[in-house]
Scaffold this motif. Sequence first.
Motif, short mmCIF file in Angstrom:
data_model
loop_
_atom_site.label_atom_id
_atom_site.label_comp_id
_atom_site.label_asym_id
_atom_site.label_seq_id
_atom_site.Cartn_x
_atom_site.Cartn_y
_atom_site.Cartn_z
N MET A 56 0.82 -1.21 0.00
CA MET A 56 0.00 0.00 0.00
C MET A 56 0.86 1.27 0.00
O MET A 56 0.33 2.37 0.04
CB MET A 56 -0.92 0.01 1.23
N HIS A 57 2.19 1.09 -0.02
CA HIS A 57 3.06 2.26 0.14
C HIS A 57 2.87 3.26 -1.00
O HIS A 57 2.98 4.47 -0.79
CB HIS A 57 4.52 1.82 0.24
N ARG A 58 2.58 2.77 -2.22
CA ARG A 58 2.38 3.69 -3.33
C ARG A 58 1.18 4.60 -3.07
O ARG A 58 1.22 5.81 -3.33
CB ARG A 58 2.14 2.91 -4.63
N LEU A 59 0.10 4.01 -2.59
CA LEU A 59 -1.10 4.79 -2.30
C LEU A 59 -0.83 5.84 -1.23
O LEU A 59 -1.27 7.00 -1.34
CB LEU A 59 -2.23 3.86 -1.84
N ILE A 60 -0.11 5.45 -0.20
CA ILE A 60 0.17 6.38 0.89
C ILE A 60 1.07 7.51 0.42
O ILE A 60 0.84 8.68 0.74
CB ILE A 60 0.81 5.62 2.08
N GLU A 61 2.09 7.18 -0.36
CA GLU A 61 3.03 8.20 -0.84
C GLU A 61 2.33 9.26 -1.69
O GLU A 61 2.69 10.44 -1.66
CB GLU A 61 4.15 7.54 -1.65
N LYS A 62 1.33 8.85 -2.46
CA LYS A 62 0.62 9.78 -3.35
C LYS A 62 -0.59 10.41 -2.68
O LYS A 62 -1.34 11.16 -3.31
CB LYS A 62 0.17 9.05 -4.61
N GLY A 63 -0.80 10.14 -1.41
CA GLY A 63 -1.94 10.72 -0.70
C GLY A 63 -3.26 10.10 -1.08
O GLY A 63 -4.32 10.67 -0.82
N LEU A 64 -3.22 8.90 -1.67
CA LEU A 64 -4.44 8.20 -2.07
C LEU A 64 -4.96 7.30 -0.96
O LEU A 64 -6.05 6.73 -1.07
CB LEU A 64 -4.18 7.38 -3.33
N MET A 65 -4.18 7.15 0.07
CA MET A 65 -4.60 6.39 1.26
C MET A 65 -4.08 7.16 2.47
O MET A 65 -2.94 7.62 2.49
CB MET A 65 -4.02 4.98 1.24
N PHE A 66 -4.92 7.32 3.46
CA PHE A 66 -4.60 8.13 4.64
C PHE A 66 -4.35 9.59 4.26
O PHE A 66 -3.65 10.32 4.96
CB PHE A 66 -3.38 7.59 5.39
N GLY A 67 -4.92 10.02 3.14
CA GLY A 67 -4.79 11.43 2.74
C GLY A 67 -5.78 12.31 3.49
O GLY A 67 -6.83 11.85 3.94
#
Length: 450
Positions: free
Chosen positions: A1-12
Amino acid sequence: MHRLIEKGLMFGNLIRVDSPILVERYNRALKHLTGRETHLDAFHIDISGYSPEVGDAFDDDLYLNHAGVNRQFILLTTEQATAPLLNAKFSTSRGILKQFITENRAQLFALTARDAVAGELVNSVYVADSPARLFDIRKVRIEADTTGGTVAAAAKLGQMIDRFKTEVDAWYDDVLIAEMIGMAKQTGDVLRNPVQLRQMEFLQDNFWTDHFGGIYVFRGVDHPAAIVAGDKAKMDDLPVPHVFDFDDRSAIAKFLELNDLVEPIVDARGVDAAAILHQKMDFIVASVAAEMGEDLSGATRRDLRRLGRQYAKKLPEAWQGLAALVRWAEEDGPWPRITSEHSAYFYTLRAKAHVDADLVNMLLAELTPLDVRQLFICHKEVFYRTYAGWPDEKQAYVVDFLDREYQVDKAGTRAALFGHEAPMEEPQTLAQPDLITRVGPWGAVAPRRG
């Protein structure tokens, strides 16, 4: 899930809590609600005050949502209204919390300047031990106060002031006057600055719940039903006339039609239907190409057309149906007959303008999982679960697409896909055939004309 988190798509859009004062207030509220405290000195919170870091430290993602049916919340700032709701168990919870914060913004701003506000979304069900128990949830009301009981104290002070003004000889009641003075030190001047939160109660007729694999409950419609993401045979006797699962495509189509909940994208006002259909086709091509191990980094529409030609024989029926519809829309091709059993059927629909449009778009997103943009926008819980099982190539492509195409203009994208223009008188034109001929176990629905 690190890609999603880095782009603000998860936990944004979470709210960062890192000041000692706010951490102390959070712990006070946390202890007040759950009897626990965190030793973290910095973390992030969602609209309900849930923190993924605290949940990880507790090894309990439901520390503010016991059994998944009793959502508690901690408000440190009114800015939480813009934050997402993580680990949502009911589709209505975020909307309820947002409306509560919005309609009590001034009062909450004053209260959170000195203390945390803690509360609960209260219903009559404490444990969802069977699917039928979820149907006992009819209303949700909000109970909230500061950890110091400021709102309750202000209400009590208000009653004392009324007594002082109306009762004979109250001017000589030293005990009453002393109590009023002591309470006023806690609440402030409740006459000039009333400390009162609006009492709010919400009907729960139509909603989605994550329990038991996912259930869509529609009770407040002309033809009630429940639609389950799992196997309907495993459901207890639910108190609705009809229960469908995702294999009952014709029945779901009939349900949506009878309740006037959806419209064909090509009939919708103010949208570029062909562009939307093209994008859905691109997502399907990307899914097939990723399964074949293709590197989709920075893939453009031209690249996807090339890959579509390369893997034309592997493209599913859903893509073929959408392609036929695009040919009709753009090239005056023959009208495609797409019935409710066709895998492209639900890809061609969106919710009509009604109070449950978000819920219906959520259902459509789960019925059309290859449309990754709609799945992400409308049903993040299912998106994150589905994302975890994708090949790395597809994960990279989807994250890149959402970062480039969605993050830059979220409101514009949502408006283009799901927004509705005000009804207007349309000039008469030559009749076009309806998008879809609907059939189902309750009898055929005649095609609409005009």
